[in-house]
Design a protein around this motif. Structure first.
Motif, PDB file in Angstrom:
ATOM      1  N   THR A  27       0.813  -1.227   0.000  1.00 42.33           N
ATOM      2  CA  THR A  27       0.000   0.000   0.000  1.00 42.33           C
ATOM      3  C   THR A  27       0.839   1.266   0.000  1.00 42.33           C
ATOM      4  O   THR A  27       0.316   2.349  -0.257  1.00 42.33           O
ATOM      5  CB  THR A  27      -0.944   0.023   1.218  1.00 42.33           C
ATOM      6  N   LEU A  28       2.139   1.132   0.313  1.00 46.78           N
ATOM      7  CA  LEU A  28       3.002   2.312   0.335  1.00 46.78           C
ATOM      8  C   LEU A  28       4.448   1.886   0.113  1.00 46.78           C
ATOM      9  O   LEU A  28       4.907   0.887   0.669  1.00 46.78           O
ATOM     10  CB  LEU A  28       2.897   3.036   1.682  1.00 46.78           C
ATOM     11  N   LYS A  29       5.159   2.667  -0.718  1.00 42.97           N
ATOM     12  CA  LYS A  29       6.589   2.475  -0.935  1.00 42.97           C
ATOM     13  C   LYS A  29       7.254   3.827  -0.778  1.00 42.97           C
ATOM     14  O   LYS A  29       6.984   4.740  -1.552  1.00 42.97           O
ATOM     15  CB  LYS A  29       6.851   1.909  -2.338  1.00 42.97           C
ATOM     16  N   VAL A  30       8.093   3.968   0.247  1.00 42.97           N
ATOM     17  CA  VAL A  30       8.738   5.249   0.526  1.00 42.97           C
ATOM     18  C   VAL A  30      10.243   5.092   0.422  1.00 42.97           C
ATOM     19  O   VAL A  30      10.840   4.267   1.114  1.00 42.97           O
ATOM     20  CB  VAL A  30       8.388   5.777   1.934  1.00 42.97           C
ATOM     21  N   ASP A  31      10.850   5.868  -0.428  1.00 45.47           N
ATOM     22  CA  ASP A  31      12.309   5.866  -0.546  1.00 45.47           C
ATOM     23  C   ASP A  31      12.824   7.294  -0.487  1.00 45.47           C
ATOM     24  O   ASP A  31      13.500   7.697   0.448  1.00 45.47           O
ATOM     25  CB  ASP A  31      12.740   5.181  -1.840  1.00 45.47           C
ATOM     26  N   GLU A  32      12.458   8.095  -1.473  1.00 44.30           N
ATOM     27  CA  GLU A  32      12.870   9.495  -1.478  1.00 44.30           C
ATOM     28  C   GLU A  32      12.141  10.262  -0.377  1.00 44.30           C
ATOM     29  O   GLU A  32      10.980   9.997  -0.067  1.00 44.30           O
ATOM     30  CB  GLU A  32      12.580  10.120  -2.841  1.00 44.30           C
ATOM     31  N   ASP A  33      12.835  11.204   0.210  1.00 43.94           N
ATOM     32  CA  ASP A  33      12.286  12.045   1.287  1.00 43.94           C
ATOM     33  C   ASP A  33      11.799  11.220   2.479  1.00 43.94           C
ATOM     34  O   ASP A  33      10.886  11.629   3.209  1.00 43.94           O
ATOM     35  CB  ASP A  33      11.123  12.923   0.780  1.00 43.94           C
ATOM     36  N   ILE A  34      12.416  10.069   2.706  1.00 40.78           N
ATOM     37  CA  ILE A  34      11.926   9.188   3.771  1.00 40.78           C
ATOM     38  C   ILE A  34      12.100   9.809   5.148  1.00 40.78           C
ATOM     39  O   ILE A  34      11.351   9.511   6.073  1.00 40.78           O
ATOM     40  CB  ILE A  34      12.603   7.799   3.701  1.00 40.78           C
ATOM     41  N   GLU A  35      13.059  10.728   5.301  1.00 39.87           N
ATOM     42  CA  GLU A  35      13.269  11.362   6.609  1.00 39.87           C
ATOM     43  C   GLU A  35      12.145  12.323   6.961  1.00 39.87           C
ATOM     44  O   GLU A  35      11.900  12.596   8.135  1.00 39.87           O
ATOM     45  CB  GLU A  35      14.610  12.101   6.623  1.00 39.87           C
ATOM     46  N   SER A  36      11.451  12.839   5.966  1.00 43.05           N
ATOM     47  CA  SER A  36      10.396  13.823   6.238  1.00 43.05           C
ATOM     48  C   SER A  36       9.031  13.365   5.723  1.00 43.05           C
ATOM     49  O   SER A  36       8.086  14.153   5.725  1.00 43.05           O
ATOM     50  CB  SER A  36      10.758  15.168   5.582  1.00 43.05           C
ATOM     51  N   TYR A  37       8.911  12.125   5.324  1.00 47.39           N
ATOM     52  CA  TYR A  37       7.655  11.657   4.742  1.00 47.39           C
ATOM     53  C   TYR A  37       6.546  11.626   5.800  1.00 47.39           C
ATOM     54  O   TYR A  37       6.756  11.190   6.922  1.00 47.39           O
ATOM     55  CB  TYR A  37       7.834  10.261   4.141  1.00 47.39           C
ATOM     56  N   ASP A  38       5.362  12.085   5.419  1.00 51.64           N
ATOM     57  CA  ASP A  38       4.216  12.128   6.333  1.00 51.64           C
ATOM     58  C   ASP A  38       3.462  10.797   6.280  1.00 51.64           C
ATOM     59  O   ASP A  38       2.835  10.461   5.271  1.00 51.64           O
ATOM     60  CB  ASP A  38       3.290  13.268   5.936  1.00 51.64           C
ATOM     61  N   LEU A  39       3.530  10.038   7.374  1.00 52.71           N
ATOM     62  CA  LEU A  39       2.875   8.735   7.436  1.00 52.71           C
ATOM     63  C   LEU A  39       1.506   8.790   8.112  1.00 52.71           C
ATOM     64  O   LEU A  39       0.915   7.742   8.400  1.00 52.71           O
ATOM     65  CB  LEU A  39       3.768   7.750   8.201  1.00 52.71           C
ATOM     66  N   THR A  40       0.996   9.984   8.334  1.00 56.75           N
ATOM     67  CA  THR A  40      -0.229  10.149   9.131  1.00 56.75           C
ATOM     68  C   THR A  40      -1.392   9.306   8.621  1.00 56.75           C
ATOM     69  O   THR A  40      -2.152   8.723   9.406  1.00 56.75           O
ATOM     70  CB  THR A  40      -0.650  11.631   9.157  1.00 56.75           C
ATOM     71  N   ASN A  41      -1.552   9.222   7.316  1.00 57.67           N
ATOM     72  CA  ASN A  41      -2.693   8.509   6.740  1.00 57.67           C
ATOM     73  C   ASN A  41      -2.312   7.113   6.242  1.00 57.67           C
ATOM     74  O   ASN A  41      -2.948   6.579   5.330  1.00 57.67           O
ATOM     75  CB  ASN A  41      -3.292   9.329   5.585  1.00 57.67           C
TER      76      ASN A  41
END
Length: 238
Positions: A27-41
């Motif tokens: 449901t989610l793949k985070v690589d770039e901007d992982i230090e500031s990515y908003d995981l709230t939702n």
């Protein structure tokens, strides 16, 4: 099962391949901007974290605050591990950290612990750990090598610490080598003037690490508490 991948490098991509093959949804793949990515939702049953040290604590604890269990293999952030455990327990979810998720490596850990117990009073043997990885691996020594050394220390009263390359008599030397395209080789050696005893694990690809992480994610879904791969292994080997 819905899985969030925090970190989408080579390991993340291999985890995705295996997870999809086992019928899960990413449901989610985070690589770039992982230090500031908003995981709230974040919409996931489990998060698998193979990111970077600077991002790991924030992202892991954010998942806990959302009630999402986390499986993490990121190294280099463990000074904050105890705090992460506190957040996990506060929010009644689950956390499994491992320096290595390979089922084979975790069997190797069991062998290492048993051998360390057997060797603890044989002072004529010196012990050392060697690890070999690909040149892209940033941390040195590997988390797996450190875990092996810590297991020996816990079972041998004559060893109090480990050191990279050079060690005193009451320390365990860890030798770290970097070579092209080596997924991971770990060797524990006991040497005396008479003979040598050696146990060794050689990974042939990333598949074993990734499959173990997915199996851990399947296992931890719906649980509460702090776990290790040994807990997963105990159920697999029943």
């Amino acid at each position: 099962m819905k899985i969030a991948l925090l970190g989408y490098g080579k390991m993340g991509k291999t985890i995705e391949e295996i997870a999809l093959d086992r019928g899960h949804k990413i449901t989610l793949k985070v690589d770039e901007d992982i230090e500031s990515y908003d995981l709230t939702n974040l919409d996931a049953d489990v998060a698998i974290d193979f990111s970077v040290p600077k991002a790991a604590f924030k992202n892991i604890t954010t998942c806990f605050e959302l009630g999402i269990p986390v499986v993490s293999g990121t190294t280099g952030w463990l000074d904050h591990y105890d705090k992460a455990v506190e957040v996990c327990e506060k929010h009644d979810t689950a956390f499994l950290y491992a320096s290595n998720f390979s089922i084979g490596v975790n069997l190797f850990f069991e062998l290492n612990e048993k051998l360390a117990e057997m060797m603890k009073n044989l002072e004529e043997y010196s012990v050392e750990v060697e690890e070999i990885h690909h040149v892209q691996k940033l941390d040195s020594p590997s988390g797996t090598a450190i875990s092996l050394a810590q297991q020996i220390i816990a079972n041998n009263p004559n060893k109090i610490a480990w050191q990279l390359d050079h060690a005193e008599n009451d320390e365990i030397p860890i030798y770290a080598r970097r070579e092209a395209e080596v997924p991971g080789t770990h060797t524990v050696s006991y040497k005396s003037e008479i003979d040598s005893i050696e146990i060794k694990h050689t990974a042939h690809s990333r598949q074993g690490f990734a499959k173990g992480a997915v199996i851990a994610a399947e296992w931890i879904k719906g649980k509460e508490g702090i776990y290790r791969m040994q807990d997963v292994l105990a159920e697999i080997l029943k």
